[in-house]
Design a protein around this motif. Structure first.
Motif, PDB file in Angstrom:
ATOM      1  N   ALA A  81      11.728  24.581  54.059  1.00  0.00           N
ATOM      2  CA  ALA A  81      12.698  23.698  52.642  1.00  0.00           C
ATOM      3  C   ALA A  81      14.118  24.433  53.062  1.00  0.00           C
ATOM      4  CB  ALA A  81      12.369  24.731  51.199  1.00  0.00           C
ATOM      5  N   ALA A  82      14.887  25.759  53.722  1.00  0.00           N
ATOM      6  CA  ALA A  82      15.789  25.374  53.914  1.00  0.00           C
ATOM      7  C   ALA A  82      16.261  24.826  55.135  1.00  0.00           C
ATOM      8  CB  ALA A  82      16.240  27.155  53.985  1.00  0.00           C
ATOM      9  N   LEU A  83      15.282  24.337  55.433  1.00  0.00           N
ATOM     10  CA  LEU A  83      16.171  23.231  57.411  1.00  0.00           C
ATOM     11  C   LEU A  83      16.023  24.140  58.237  1.00  0.00           C
ATOM     12  CD1 LEU A  83      17.629  20.911  55.543  1.00  0.00           C
ATOM     13  CD2 LEU A  83      15.403  21.242  55.950  1.00  0.00           C
ATOM     14  N   VAL A  84      15.216  25.573  58.462  1.00  0.00           N
ATOM     15  CA  VAL A  84      15.600  26.809  59.244  1.00  0.00           C
ATOM     16  C   VAL A  84      13.931  26.110  60.186  1.00  0.00           C
ATOM     17  CG1 VAL A  84      15.737  29.109  60.299  1.00  0.00           C
ATOM     18  CG2 VAL A  84      17.191  27.494  57.798  1.00  0.00           C
ATOM     19  N   GLU A  85      14.628  26.368  61.993  1.00  0.00           N
ATOM     20  CA  GLU A  85      13.507  26.138  62.800  1.00  0.00           C
ATOM     21  C   GLU A  85      12.709  27.240  63.105  1.00  0.00           C
ATOM     22  OE1 GLU A  85      14.074  23.989  66.223  1.00  0.00           O
ATOM     23  OE2 GLU A  85      15.187  22.380  65.308  1.00  0.00           O
ATOM     24  N   SER A  86      13.778  28.468  63.446  1.00  0.00           N
ATOM     25  CA  SER A  86      13.236  29.962  63.182  1.00  0.00           C
ATOM     26  C   SER A  86      14.215  30.455  63.182  1.00  0.00           C
ATOM     27  CB  SER A  86      12.927  30.203  65.109  1.00  0.00           C
ATOM     28  OG  SER A  86      13.914  29.985  65.488  1.00  0.00           O
ATOM     29  N   ALA A  87      14.032  31.881  62.671  1.00  0.00           N
ATOM     30  CA  ALA A  87      14.923  32.815  62.200  1.00  0.00           C
ATOM     31  C   ALA A  87      14.725  34.569  62.373  1.00  0.00           C
ATOM     32  CB  ALA A  87      15.196  32.597  60.284  1.00  0.00           C
ATOM     33  N   HIS A  88      15.307  35.072  61.787  1.00  0.00           N
ATOM     34  CA  HIS A  88      15.327  36.189  62.662  1.00  0.00           C
ATOM     35  C   HIS A  88      14.621  36.796  61.378  1.00  0.00           C
ATOM     36  CE1 HIS A  88      17.873  37.169  66.171  1.00  0.00           C
ATOM     37  NE2 HIS A  88      18.505  36.032  65.096  1.00  0.00           N
ATOM     38  N   VAL A  89      13.968  37.770  61.039  1.00  0.00           N
ATOM     39  CA  VAL A  89      13.099  37.836  59.910  1.00  0.00           C
ATOM     40  C   VAL A  89      12.820  38.754  59.254  1.00  0.00           C
ATOM     41  CG1 VAL A  89      10.493  37.705  58.664  1.00  0.00           C
ATOM     42  CG2 VAL A  89      11.542  35.988  60.377  1.00  0.00           C
ATOM     43  N   TYR A  90      13.608  39.310  58.111  1.00  0.00           N
ATOM     44  CA  TYR A  90      13.377  41.038  58.109  1.00  0.00           C
ATOM     45  C   TYR A  90      12.613  41.034  56.708  1.00  0.00           C
ATOM     46  CZ  TYR A  90      15.892  45.796  55.919  1.00  0.00           C
ATOM     47  OH  TYR A  90      16.127  46.780  55.417  1.00  0.00           O
ATOM     48  N   GLY A  91      11.040  42.287  56.831  1.00  0.00           N
ATOM     49  CA  GLY A  91      10.340  42.159  55.425  1.00  0.00           C
ATOM     50  C   GLY A  91      10.459  43.599  55.321  1.00  0.00           C
ATOM     51  N   ILE A  92      10.509  44.034  53.869  1.00  0.00           N
ATOM     52  CA  ILE A  92      10.286  45.617  53.561  1.00  0.00           C
ATOM     53  C   ILE A  92       8.634  45.890  52.665  1.00  0.00           C
ATOM     54  CG2 ILE A  92      12.875  45.838  53.446  1.00  0.00           C
ATOM     55  CD1 ILE A  92      12.946  46.574  50.782  1.00  0.00           C
ATOM     56  N   SER A  93       8.379  46.701  53.118  1.00  0.00           N
ATOM     57  CA  SER A  93       7.290  47.053  52.297  1.00  0.00           C
ATOM     58  C   SER A  93       6.181  45.886  51.703  1.00  0.00           C
ATOM     59  CB  SER A  93       7.420  47.430  50.914  1.00  0.00           C
ATOM     60  OG  SER A  93       6.830  48.111  50.257  1.00  0.00           O
ATOM     61  N   MET A  94       5.464  45.178  50.798  1.00  0.00           N
ATOM     62  CA  MET A  94       5.281  44.373  51.225  1.00  0.00           C
ATOM     63  C   MET A  94       5.467  42.830  51.993  1.00  0.00           C
ATOM     64  SD  MET A  94       3.311  42.149  47.911  1.00  0.00           S
ATOM     65  CE  MET A  94       4.997  41.168  47.872  1.00  0.00           C
ATOM     66  N   GLY A  95       7.006  43.093  51.712  1.00  0.00           N
ATOM     67  CA  GLY A  95       7.701  42.243  52.582  1.00  0.00           C
ATOM     68  C   GLY A  95       7.444  42.231  54.339  1.00  0.00           C
ATOM     69  N   GLY A  96       6.953  43.494  54.234  1.00  0.00           N
ATOM     70  CA  GLY A  96       6.856  43.866  55.734  1.00  0.00           C
ATOM     71  C   GLY A  96       5.552  43.355  55.995  1.00  0.00           C
ATOM     72  N   MET A  97       4.956  43.577  55.008  1.00  0.00           N
ATOM     73  CA  MET A  97       3.261  43.038  55.901  1.00  0.00           C
ATOM     74  C   MET A  97       3.495  41.677  55.767  1.00  0.00           C
ATOM     75  SD  MET A  97       1.713  45.430  53.169  1.00  0.00           S
ATOM     76  CE  MET A  97       1.391  47.097  53.228  1.00  0.00           C
ATOM     77  N   ILE A  98       4.004  41.171  54.984  1.00  0.00           N
ATOM     78  CA  ILE A  98       4.634  39.174  55.099  1.00  0.00           C
ATOM     79  C   ILE A  98       4.873  38.943  56.105  1.00  0.00           C
ATOM     80  CG2 ILE A  98       5.609  37.158  54.268  1.00  0.00           C
ATOM     81  CD1 ILE A  98       5.298  38.780  51.750  1.00  0.00           C
ATOM     82  N   ALA A  99       6.295  39.634  56.952  1.00  0.00           N
ATOM     83  CA  ALA A  99       6.817  39.392  57.781  1.00  0.00           C
ATOM     84  C   ALA A  99       6.037  40.190  59.249  1.00  0.00           C
ATOM     85  CB  ALA A  99       7.801  40.565  57.957  1.00  0.00           C
ATOM     86  N   GLN A 100       4.842  41.147  59.362  1.00  0.00           N
ATOM     87  CA  GLN A 100       4.195  41.277  60.693  1.00  0.00           C
ATOM     88  C   GLN A 100       3.109  39.337  60.725  1.00  0.00           C
ATOM     89  OE1 GLN A 100       1.842  45.207  60.320  1.00  0.00           O
ATOM     90  NE2 GLN A 100       3.371  45.241  58.515  1.00  0.00           N
ATOM     91  N   ARG A 101       2.528  39.017  59.944  1.00  0.00           N
ATOM     92  CA  ARG A 101       1.441  37.971  59.707  1.00  0.00           C
ATOM     93  C   ARG A 101       2.358  36.952  59.648  1.00  0.00           C
ATOM     94  NH1 ARG A 101      -2.828  37.589  61.485  1.00  0.00           N
ATOM     95  NH2 ARG A 101      -2.905  39.598  60.776  1.00  0.00           N
ATOM     96  N   LEU A 102       3.858  36.263  59.573  1.00  0.00           N
ATOM     97  CA  LEU A 102       4.133  35.269  60.243  1.00  0.00           C
ATOM     98  C   LEU A 102       4.775  35.247  61.486  1.00  0.00           C
ATOM     99  CD1 LEU A 102       5.695  32.796  58.731  1.00  0.00           C
ATOM    100  CD2 LEU A 102       8.234  34.173  58.569  1.00  0.00           C
ATOM    101  N   ALA A 103       4.783  36.567  62.089  1.00  0.00           N
ATOM    102  CA  ALA A 103       4.897  36.722  63.704  1.00  0.00           C
ATOM    103  C   ALA A 103       3.743  36.532  63.929  1.00  0.00           C
ATOM    104  CB  ALA A 103       5.653  37.692  63.757  1.00  0.00           C
ATOM    105  N   LEU A 104       2.609  36.724  63.246  1.00  0.00           N
ATOM    106  CA  LEU A 104       1.041  36.798  64.403  1.00  0.00           C
ATOM    107  C   LEU A 104       1.065  35.070  64.241  1.00  0.00           C
ATOM    108  CD1 LEU A 104      -0.223  39.322  63.533  1.00  0.00           C
ATOM    109  CD2 LEU A 104       0.280  39.130  65.232  1.00  0.00           C
ATOM    110  N   ASN A 105       1.018  35.158  63.183  1.00  0.00           N
ATOM    111  CA  ASN A 105       0.529  34.008  63.137  1.00  0.00           C
ATOM    112  C   ASN A 105       1.718  32.058  62.859  1.00  0.00           C
ATOM    113  OD1 ASN A 105      -1.866  35.224  61.657  1.00  0.00           O
ATOM    114  ND2 ASN A 105      -1.528  34.089  60.021  1.00  0.00           N
TER     115      ASN A 105
END
Length: 275
Positions: A81-105
């Motif tokens: 939606a933000a028209l971003v192909e790839s980004a640096h991703v910073y997740g904390i706590s549950m957000g860090g779990m989401i960030a792990q899955r984003l990097a894996l999938n």
């Protein structure tokens, strides 16, 4: 008001600043307002994208089951939606779990990975003590006002030193949190998603540079979990925040933001050199 539709729900997001894109993913029961202290400084350096996970803030709060995998898909949809192909991703706590899955999938969407106060989950993670577990469970089962629930969680979110010496900062953060309260079902559905998270056996497949940040006085997700992530992710660095509890983003905000900025800029330069 920027909204994107994915998986049958609406997700609210905001974009601040210009430059290298940085997607920030908040933790359990918190909405994007919890980035309030860090956002202005980070937006001076990067194009910062923040959003409310399902169940919180101004995003939809369905009563169906949530999962970390589902929320990673939704984080990707925010990048779309933000028209971003790839980004640096910073997740904390549950957000860090989401960030792990984003990097894996979706590895092509992640330039670098910053994991704060989070865990690989599963049977290998180091569990919090019994008092912490009971506080978490009572947060969804015992009827309280948002203010009462927030103050009840203070002993498991902050270090004893910070609680004793910075009560005004805690009160200010709680005021920000409860501007848009998270409903009990949103909290419980997110919590169940966290409890089902398990990336331990996949972490070696993460090939993006990673920075692991963890407070050494974290009761909610003990620091050993951060050390475990750093051991399992090949190209990673570990930064321990001395004396900080789970919400190191409040206790040591300026120091951690400076480390984050340096890390992202370093890996932005390296990416450009490779091209």
């Amino acid at each position: 008001m920027p909204i994107t539709n994915v998986n049958g729900i609406e997700l609210y997001y905001e974009v601040h600043g210009e430059g290298e894109p940085l997607l920030m993913i908040m933790g359990l029961a918190h909405n994007l307002l919890s980035w309030k202290k860090s956002l202005p400084g980070l937006a001076e350096h990067f194009k910062v994208i923040v959003f409310d996970n399902r169940g919180t803030g101004r995003s939809s709060k369905p009563e169906t089951a949530y999962s970390i995998e589902l929320m990673a898909e939704e984080a990707k949809a925010v990048l779309d939606a933000a028209l971003v192909e790839s980004a640096h991703v910073y997740g904390i706590s549950m957000g860090g779990m989401i960030a792990q899955r984003l990097a894996l999938n979706f590895p092509d969407r992640v330039k670098s990975l910053i994991l704060g106060c989070t865990s690989p989950g599963g049977i290998n993670q180091i569990q919090p003590d019994t008092e912490v577990i009971m506080t978490l469970l009572s947060g969804a089962s015992i009827p309280t006002t948002p203010v009462e629930a927030a103050w009840a969680s203070v002993p498991i979110l902050y270090s004893p030193y910070f609680i004793e010496n910075h009560r005004d900062s805690i009160a200010e953060h709680i005021e920000t949190m409860i501007e848009i309260p998270t409903p009990a079902h949103g909290f419980m559905q997110q919590l169940q998603a966290c409890l089902a998270h398990d990336s331990y056996n996949e972490l070696e497949n993460i090939n993006t540079p990673a920075l692991i940040i963890h407070g050494d006085a974290d009761r909610l997700i003990p620091v050993e979990n951060g050390k475990m992530l750093a051991d399992k992710i090949k190209d990673s660095k570990l930064y321990i925040v001395p004396g900080a509890g789970h919400l190191y983003v409040i206790e040591a905000q300026k120091d951690v933001d400076d480390i984050l900025i340096d890390f992202i800029k370093k890996h932005s330069v390296e990416k450009k050199k490779v091209k």
